[in-house]
Design an enzyme around this catalytic site. Sequence first.
Site, PDB file in Angstrom:
ATOM      1  N   HIS A 102       4.137  10.591   0.288  1.00  0.00           N
ATOM      2  CA  HIS A 102       5.287   9.928   1.466  1.00  0.00           C
ATOM      3  C   HIS A 102       6.948  10.056   0.808  1.00  0.00           C
ATOM      4  O   HIS A 102       7.334  11.065   1.869  1.00  0.00           O
ATOM      5  CB  HIS A 102       4.263   8.959   1.859  1.00  0.00           C
ATOM      6  N   HIS A 157       0.884  -1.085  -0.679  1.00  0.00           N
ATOM      7  CA  HIS A 157       0.078  -0.046   0.366  1.00  0.00           C
ATOM      8  C   HIS A 157       0.809   1.120  -0.315  1.00  0.00           C
ATOM      9  O   HIS A 157       0.426   2.122  -0.651  1.00  0.00           O
ATOM     10  CB  HIS A 157      -1.123  -0.386   0.639  1.00  0.00           C
ATOM     11  N   GLN A 182       2.475   8.532  -4.855  1.00  0.00           N
ATOM     12  CA  GLN A 182       3.081   7.805  -3.627  1.00  0.00           C
ATOM     13  C   GLN A 182       4.373   8.699  -3.293  1.00  0.00           C
ATOM     14  O   GLN A 182       4.785   8.731  -1.597  1.00  0.00           O
ATOM     15  CB  GLN A 182       3.098   6.247  -3.734  1.00  0.00           C
TER      16      GLN A 182
END
Length: 235
Positions: free
Chosen positions: A126, A66, A122
């Site tokens: 992050h 994830h 992503q």
Amino acid sequence: MATVQKSQHSHFFLLVGCIVHLSNFCSTTTAQFDYFKLVLQWPNSYCSLKTTHCPRTRLPSQFTIHGLWPDNKSWPLSNCRDTSADVLKITDKGLIQDLAVHWPDLTRRQRKVPGQKFWVTQWKKHGACALPMYSFNDYFVKALELKKRNNVLDMLSRKSLTPGDQRVDVSDVNGAITKVTGGIAILKCPEGYLTEVIICFDPSGFPVIDCPGPFPCKDDPLEFQVLSRRKFQDL
């Protein structure tokens, strides 16, 4: 005495300068982080959630990534500024294919040539928080390395915790993972499904450390599905 007063005045003006020009006067150019959170999801559980739509006829039969989230113990990290000069595009075809297998976007139809928008997002949300320790490319390589080194499905099967109709206990799942990794993981179990397993690491990726929490799953039996109860169609 005069020296002390001068020093105090200097600190005062520095503080005022920080407040007035916070965005460019006091900000650091790189984010620091204390540990990595490798967030793995069980596709059948994730795609069984009422809020999720997975337009795939077949789902992966393994835990998929994830995300790999750099984080701090004192405050959460996200949307860090990317100060690198990297072009946000993965050019290594082997890496792209590896990501398509281990880090797929389950909410999109599977394609022969995967798009990169999902992974770039992503990174922006992050991955950039791992700068300067990890570049754009290195971040994805590290995520794959950690995922392959920590086969959660295998850890659970060693304790006879396998996908199926029989429910599994939170304590048993935690125990099976800790037995192999040596660290305490975080489980996510929305709607009673074993959906996510989060393993925490030192910034270098080794060793596994205890996740600081919180630990949202109560010690109740969870569904660990082998087949999703939702219907899927290839769009």
